[in-house]
Motif scaffolding. Structure first.
Motif, PDB file in Angstrom:
ATOM      1  N   VAL A   1       0.833  -1.195   0.000  1.00  0.00           N
ATOM      2  CA  VAL A   1       0.000   0.000   0.000  1.00  0.00           C
ATOM      3  C   VAL A   1       0.878   1.259   0.000  1.00  0.00           C
ATOM      4  O   VAL A   1       0.642   2.213  -0.756  1.00  0.00           O
ATOM      5  N   ILE A   2       1.904   1.278   0.862  1.00  0.00           N
ATOM      6  CA  ILE A   2       2.824   2.416   0.893  1.00  0.00           C
ATOM      7  C   ILE A   2       3.526   2.573  -0.453  1.00  0.00           C
ATOM      8  O   ILE A   2       3.699   3.685  -0.978  1.00  0.00           O
ATOM      9  N   TYR A   3       3.907   1.447  -1.047  1.00  0.00           N
ATOM     10  CA  TYR A   3       4.549   1.460  -2.367  1.00  0.00           C
ATOM     11  C   TYR A   3       3.612   2.078  -3.409  1.00  0.00           C
ATOM     12  O   TYR A   3       4.012   2.927  -4.218  1.00  0.00           O
ATOM     13  N   ALA A   4       2.347   1.648  -3.325  1.00  0.00           N
ATOM     14  CA  ALA A   4       1.377   2.152  -4.299  1.00  0.00           C
ATOM     15  C   ALA A   4       1.132   3.647  -4.119  1.00  0.00           C
ATOM     16  O   ALA A   4       1.069   4.411  -5.086  1.00  0.00           O
ATOM     17  N   LEU A   5       1.026   4.079  -2.866  1.00  0.00           N
ATOM     18  CA  LEU A   5       0.790   5.495  -2.627  1.00  0.00           C
ATOM     19  C   LEU A   5       1.989   6.340  -3.034  1.00  0.00           C
ATOM     20  O   LEU A   5       1.839   7.468  -3.517  1.00  0.00           O
ATOM     21  N   THR A   6       3.200   5.787  -2.826  1.00  0.00           N
ATOM     22  CA  THR A   6       4.404   6.512  -3.246  1.00  0.00           C
ATOM     23  C   THR A   6       4.413   6.708  -4.754  1.00  0.00           C
ATOM     24  O   THR A   6       4.685   7.812  -5.263  1.00  0.00           O
ATOM     25  N   PHE A   7       4.111   5.616  -5.477  1.00  0.00           N
ATOM     26  CA  PHE A   7       4.069   5.737  -6.932  1.00  0.00           C
ATOM     27  C   PHE A   7       2.918   6.626  -7.388  1.00  0.00           C
ATOM     28  O   PHE A   7       3.008   7.287  -8.412  1.00  0.00           O
ATOM     29  N   PHE A   8       1.841   6.644  -6.596  1.00  0.00           N
ATOM     30  CA  PHE A   8       0.744   7.543  -6.916  1.00  0.00           C
ATOM     31  C   PHE A   8       1.213   8.998  -6.855  1.00  0.00           C
ATOM     32  O   PHE A   8       0.850   9.820  -7.689  1.00  0.00           O
ATOM     33  N   GLY A   9       2.049   9.311  -5.838  1.00  0.00           N
ATOM     34  CA  GLY A   9       2.604  10.657  -5.742  1.00  0.00           C
ATOM     35  C   GLY A   9       3.480  10.995  -6.936  1.00  0.00           C
ATOM     36  O   GLY A   9       3.402  12.104  -7.491  1.00  0.00           O
ATOM     37  N   PHE A  10       4.336  10.026  -7.336  1.00  0.00           N
ATOM     38  CA  PHE A  10       5.166  10.259  -8.527  1.00  0.00           C
ATOM     39  C   PHE A  10       4.297  10.491  -9.764  1.00  0.00           C
ATOM     40  O   PHE A  10       4.559  11.383 -10.579  1.00  0.00           O
ATOM     41  N   ALA A  11       3.283   9.659  -9.897  1.00  0.00           N
ATOM     42  CA  ALA A  11       2.404   9.769 -11.062  1.00  0.00           C
ATOM     43  C   ALA A  11       1.635  11.085 -11.047  1.00  0.00           C
ATOM     44  O   ALA A  11       1.375  11.690 -12.093  1.00  0.00           O
ATOM     45  N   LEU A  12       1.275  11.554  -9.825  1.00  0.00           N
ATOM     46  CA  LEU A  12       0.563  12.812  -9.721  1.00  0.00           C
ATOM     47  C   LEU A  12       1.446  13.974 -10.184  1.00  0.00           C
ATOM     48  O   LEU A  12       0.992  14.883 -10.884  1.00  0.00           O
ATOM     49  N   ASN A  13       2.724  13.941  -9.767  1.00  0.00           N
ATOM     50  CA  ASN A  13       3.661  14.958 -10.247  1.00  0.00           C
ATOM     51  C   ASN A  13       3.798  14.908 -11.763  1.00  0.00           C
ATOM     52  O   ASN A  13       3.862  15.938 -12.432  1.00  0.00           O
ATOM     53  N   LEU A  14       3.875  13.683 -12.314  1.00  0.00           N
ATOM     54  CA  LEU A  14       3.945  13.530 -13.761  1.00  0.00           C
ATOM     55  C   LEU A  14       2.689  14.086 -14.419  1.00  0.00           C
ATOM     56  O   LEU A  14       2.756  14.711 -15.484  1.00  0.00           O
ATOM     57  N   HIS A  15       1.546  13.867 -13.766  1.00  0.00           N
ATOM     58  CA  HIS A  15       0.274  14.362 -14.287  1.00  0.00           C
ATOM     59  C   HIS A  15       0.307  15.893 -14.427  1.00  0.00           C
ATOM     60  O   HIS A  15      -0.044  16.445 -15.477  1.00  0.00           O
ATOM     61  N   PHE A  16       0.754  16.566 -13.364  1.00  0.00           N
ATOM     62  CA  PHE A  16       0.829  18.023 -13.419  1.00  0.00           C
ATOM     63  C   PHE A  16       1.851  18.488 -14.449  1.00  0.00           C
ATOM     64  O   PHE A  16       1.647  19.498 -15.133  1.00  0.00           O
ATOM     65  N   PHE A  17       2.954  17.776 -14.537  1.00  0.00           N
ATOM     66  CA  PHE A  17       3.983  18.144 -15.514  1.00  0.00           C
ATOM     67  C   PHE A  17       3.444  18.048 -16.932  1.00  0.00           C
ATOM     68  O   PHE A  17       3.667  18.946 -17.767  1.00  0.00           O
ATOM     69  N   LEU A  18       2.720  16.956 -17.213  1.00  0.00           N
ATOM     70  CA  LEU A  18       2.158  16.785 -18.553  1.00  0.00           C
ATOM     71  C   LEU A  18       1.127  17.870 -18.863  1.00  0.00           C
ATOM     72  O   LEU A  18       1.075  18.402 -19.976  1.00  0.00           O
ATOM     73  N   LEU A  19       0.308  18.217 -17.872  1.00  0.00           N
ATOM     74  CA  LEU A  19      -0.683  19.271 -18.093  1.00  0.00           C
ATOM     75  C   LEU A  19      -0.012  20.610 -18.363  1.00  0.00           C
ATOM     76  O   LEU A  19      -0.408  21.348 -19.269  1.00  0.00           O
ATOM     77  N   ASP A  20       0.994  20.928 -17.555  1.00  0.00           N
ATOM     78  CA  ASP A  20       1.695  22.199 -17.760  1.00  0.00           C
ATOM     79  C   ASP A  20       2.388  22.235 -19.116  1.00  0.00           C
ATOM     80  O   ASP A  20       2.385  23.262 -19.810  1.00  0.00           O
ATOM     81  N   ALA A  21       3.016  21.118 -19.504  1.00  0.00           N
ATOM     82  CA  ALA A  21       3.703  21.068 -20.798  1.00  0.00           C
ATOM     83  C   ALA A  21       2.710  21.248 -21.938  1.00  0.00           C
ATOM     84  O   ALA A  21       2.976  21.967 -22.915  1.00  0.00           O
ATOM     85  N   LEU A  22       1.551  20.602 -21.801  1.00  0.00           N
ATOM     86  CA  LEU A  22       0.539  20.735 -22.849  1.00  0.00           C
ATOM     87  C   LEU A  22      -0.012  22.155 -22.898  1.00  0.00           C
ATOM     88  O   LEU A  22      -0.246  22.703 -23.978  1.00  0.00           O
ATOM     89  N   ALA A  23      -0.191  22.757 -21.729  1.00  0.00           N
ATOM     90  CA  ALA A  23      -0.692  24.134 -21.702  1.00  0.00           C
ATOM     91  C   ALA A  23       0.295  25.082 -22.382  1.00  0.00           C
ATOM     92  O   ALA A  23      -0.104  25.959 -23.145  1.00  0.00           O
ATOM     93  N   ARG A  24       1.593  24.882 -22.113  1.00  0.00           N
ATOM     94  CA  ARG A  24       2.600  25.721 -22.766  1.00  0.00           C
ATOM     95  C   ARG A  24       2.586  25.510 -24.268  1.00  0.00           C
ATOM     96  O   ARG A  24       2.694  26.462 -25.048  1.00  0.00           O
ATOM     97  N   ARG A  25       2.462  24.242 -24.663  1.00  0.00           N
ATOM     98  CA  ARG A  25       2.421  23.962 -26.098  1.00  0.00           C
ATOM     99  C   ARG A  25       1.196  24.578 -26.756  1.00  0.00           C
ATOM    100  O   ARG A  25       1.275  25.125 -27.860  1.00  0.00           O
ATOM    101  N   GLU A  26       0.061  24.509 -26.053  1.00  0.00           N
ATOM    102  CA  GLU A  26      -1.154  25.109 -26.600  1.00  0.00           C
ATOM    103  C   GLU A  26      -1.003  26.618 -26.752  1.00  0.00           C
ATOM    104  O   GLU A  26      -1.406  27.201 -27.748  1.00  0.00           O
TER     105      GLU A  26
END
Length: 585
Positions: free
Chosen positions: A177-202
Motif C-alpha cells: 500500500v505504501i509502495y502504491a501510494l508513493t508511486f501515486f505521488g510520482f504519477a501525480l507529479n507527472l500528471h501536473f507536468f504533462l498538463l503544464d507542458a501541454l498548456a505551454r504547447r497550446e
C-alpha cells in the motif's frame, strides 16, 4: 482551483486539446501496459500453486485478465476506424478499464500473495508491484483514471489486512500500500507536468497561429496598399503628364514678366506633386521588390559632382551654400540607385536646414571602404528621433505638413535602397548643431574608364523628321504629345483602332512609336509595338510611357528591350530619349 486542474483542464487550455492529447498518450501507454499485464498474468497463472484456492477461481481470474485485454483492444480498434463515435466515450472507458484492472490485481493479491508457498508469493508481489506502478504511469494523464486505479488496486489488499489475523501479511500488505501510494505521488507529479507542458504547447501554438494570421493580414494589407499606390499613381500621372507637356509648350510663348511669375508658381506646384508621385512610386517598387540592382565599378567623383551641379541652384535659391569636396576613388555600387540615395540626402539637408547655412558634400576613406557624407550646420535632430526619421511620413517640426520641408519619405527611401545595396547608412547629429548623414561604400576591385553622360537636350534644336505613331487612350495626354512632337518637327499619326494590321495599312512609313503601356479594351502598348514590328518586318524605334508600378509589368517591359519612361516624363527627357532610340536603329 486544484480540483478543476485535476479533473478538467488548465486555464487557457481547451478541453478538446486536453482530450486529444490524452487519447494520443493513452493509446500508446495503455496498449503497452495491457500487453505487459496480460503476459504477467499468464506467468502468474502458469506458476500458481494448486490447493490454496480452487483452480476454477484462479482460472476465472486469468480469464478476466484475457477478457480485459480483448475488450480494450476491440475498443481501440473501433476508435481507430470510427473515432468520432468512440471519442465521446473515451473518458468513461478509460476510467472503467482502470477500475477493473486495479481491482483484478488487488484481488490477485489475495489469491497469490496469501498462500503458504513463499517463492510464489514473492513472485506475485514483485509482478504486482510492477503492474501497479505501470498502471499509474499509464493513467497519469487523466486524474480520474489514475485515482480509480489506485483505489481499486489497494482496496482489496487493505480489506484483506483487516480481516486476516496473521502477523506477516499486514506488514506485506502495508508495504505494498505504501509502495502504491508513493508511486501515486510520482504519477501525480507527472500528471501536473504533462498538463503544464501541454498548456505551454497550446499557448505556443495559439500564439504561432495568431502571429501567422497577423502576418497574413499584414501581407494582405501590404498588397492592397501596393495595388492602391499603383492604381493611384497611374491615374494621377495621366493628367500630370499632360500638365508637364502643356507647360513645356506654354513656356515658349509667355509674353510678360507677370505671366512668367504665375507660370513659375504653377511649375512649383506641379513639381511638388511630381515629387510626391515619384516618392510613392519608389516606395511601391521597393515594397514589391521591383528594383533591379546592378552593381558595378563607378568613379565616385563623377556621381557626386553631378549631384552637386544639379542641386546647387536649389540650395542657392534657399540661401544655402552647397559645397563639394572632390574625391577621386572607385567604388562598387549601382550608379542609379546610389545617385538617388545621395540626391535624397542632399535635398533632405536643403529642405530641413531651418536657416541660411552651409552644406558640404564629400567623401573620405574609412576602414570599410569609402564613406560619402552630407554635412550641414542646421537645426540638428534630437537623439530620441534619430531612428524614427527613417520611417515613412515621419517629419520633425512640420505639424502643418509644409511641402517645402519635404514629404517625410526621402530618408525612408534612402534606408531601403541602402539595404538593397548592402550599404550602411549612418547619422551623427546634435540638436542645434547640425547633422552628418553618411553611407559607406566598398572600394571597387576593378577600375574602369569614367563614363561621361550628357544632359537631356533642351528646346527645339534640329528637327527630327519622320512619321511618329502616338498611341494614348487619354485624350488630354494625347493632345499634349501631339503638340510636343509637332514642335520637334515630326509628322504625327494616331491610331483610333488598336489593330496592328489596320495601322500599317493606313500608315506605311512609321519611323517611331510612342505608346502608353496601359490602354483600353485589354490592349497594352508592349503587345501593339511587338505586333507592329512583326508585321512590318523591321525593328521600328519605340518608346513606352507608363505609370504602372507593377514589378511583373516592369520586368516584362525590361526583357523586351523597348525604351521605357515613367509618367510624368519631363518633355526634355522625352526629347532626348526620342533622339536616342532614333539613332540606335
Amino acid at each position: 482551483m486544484l480540483w478543476r486542474k485535476l479533473f478538467y483542464s488548465l486555464p487557457g487550455l481547451s478541453s478538446e486539446a486536453l482530450l486529444n492529447e490524452r487519447i494520443r498518450l493513452e493509446r500508446i501507454q495503455t496498449s503497452i501496459g495491457t500487453v505487459a499485464a496480460t503476459v504477467m498474468a499468464s506467468v502468474v497463472y502458469s506458476t500458481h500453486p494448486h490447493g490454496y484456492f480452487p483452480d476454477y477461481v484462479v482460472s476465472l481470474w486469468f480469464a478476466f485478465q484475457c477478457f480485459l485485454f480483448v475488450a480494450w483492444f476491440l475498443f481501440l480498434g473501433g476508435f481507430h476506424y470510427k473515432s468520432s463515435v468512440f471519442k465521446p466515450f473515451w473518458s468513461y472507458a478509460s476510467t472503467i478499464a482502470s477500475v477493473l484492472y486495479g481491482l483484478s490485481w488487488g484481488i490477485g493479491w489475495i489469491l497469490f500473495a496469501e498462500n503458504n508457498q513463499t517463492n510464489h508469493a514473492i513472485l506475485y508481489i514483485v509482478i504486482c508491484a510492477g503492474v501497479v506502478s505501470g498502471g499509474f504511469f499509464a493513467t497519469a494523464f487523466y486524474f480520474p483514471s489514475m485515482l480509480a486505479f489506485t483505489v481499486s488496486s489497494i482496496t482489496p489488499i487493505t480489506l484483506n489486512v483487516i480481516f486476516n489475523g496473521s502477523l506477516l501479511h499486514p506488514w506485506l500488505a502495508g508495504s505494498i500500500v505504501i509502495y502504491a501510494l508513493t508511486f501515486f505521488g510520482f504519477a501525480l507529479n507527472l500528471h501536473f507536468f504533462l498538463l503544464d507542458a501541454l498548456a505551454r504547447r497550446e499557448r505556443e501554438i495559439t500564439l504561432s497561429r495568431r502571429l501567422e494570421e497577423e502576418k497574413k493580414q499584414t501581407e494582405l494589407a501590404h498588397q492592397e496598399k501596393n495595388r492602391f499606390l499603383a492604381a493611384a499613381s497611374h491615374d494621377l500621372r495621366q493628367p500630370l503628364q499632360a500638365i508637364h507637356f502643356f507647360q513645356y509648350a506654354l513656356e515658349k510663348q509667355l509674353p510678360t514678366d507677370q505671366d512668367w511669375a504665375v507660370f513659375r508658381k504653377m511649375q512649383e506646384s506641379t513639381q511638388s506633386l511630381t515629387e510626391l508621385l515619384d516618392a510613392l512610386l519608389d516606395i511601391s517598387k521597393l515594397d514589391a521588390g521591383g528594383i533591379d540592382i546592378k552593381r558595378q565599378p563607378l568613379f565616385l567623383h563623377d556621381l557626386l559632382h553631378r549631384v552637386y551641379q544639379r542641386y546647387f541652384p536649389l540650395a542657392a535659391n534657399a540661401g544655402i551654400d552647397l559645397e563639394y569636396m572632390p574625391i577621386r576613388v572607385w567604388v562598387d555600387s549601382d550608379p542609379k540607385v546610389l545617385e538617388r540615395i545621395i540626391q535624397n540626402l542632399v535635398v533632405n539637408a536643403i529642405k530641413h536646414m531651418g536657416k541660411h547655412g552651409r552644406i558640404v558634400l564629400g567623401a573620405r576613406r574609412c576602414a570599410g571602404g569609402v564613406r560619402v557624407e552630407v554635412h550641414d550646420n542646421g537645426v540638428g535632430i534630437p537623439t530620441a528621433a534619430q531612428t524614427a526619421i527613417f520611417t515613412e511620413f515621419y517629419q520633425l517640426n512640420n505639424p502643418e505638413r509644409n511641402r517645402n520641408k519635404g514629404l517625410g519619405l526621402g530618408l525612408s527611401i534612402v534606408k531601403r535602397l541602402a539595404g538593397l545595396l548592402g550599404h550602411e547608412v549612418g547619422l551623427v547629429s546634435q540638436e542645434g548643431r547640425g547633422c552628418v548623414f553618411s553611407i559607406t561604400l566598398p572600394l571597387a576591385s576593378v577600375m574602369a574608364l569614367p563614363v561621361v553622360t550628357s544632359n537631356p537636350i533642351d528646346a527645339v534644336s534640329v528637327p527630327m523628321p519622320g512619321q511618329v505613331l502616338l498611341v494614348e487612350d487619354d485624350k488630354t495626354v494625347l493632345d499634349a504629345l501631339i503638340l510636343l512632337f509637332q514642335l520637334w518637327g515630326f509628322s504625327i499619326v494616331t491610331a483610333e483602332i488598336l489593330d496592328a494590321a489596320t495601322i500599317l495599312q493606313e500608315h506605311t512609313d512609321i519611323q517611331m512609336i510612342v505608346s502608353d503601356y496601359q490602354l483600353q479594351e485589354g490592349y497594352d502598348g508592349l503587345q501593339l509595338i511587338q505586333q507592329l514590328r512583326l508585321l512590318s518586318g523591321r525593328e521600328i524605334p519605340a518608346i513606352l510611357i507608363t505609370g504602372n508600378t507593377s514589378p511583373d509589368v516592369l520586368k516584362m517591359i525590361a526583357s523586351s528591350g523597348i525604351a521605357l519612361s515613367y509618367k510624368p516624363i519631363n518633355p526634355r527627357v522625352l526629347r532626348s530619349l526620342a533622339e536616342t532610340v532614333m539613332k540606335a536603329c
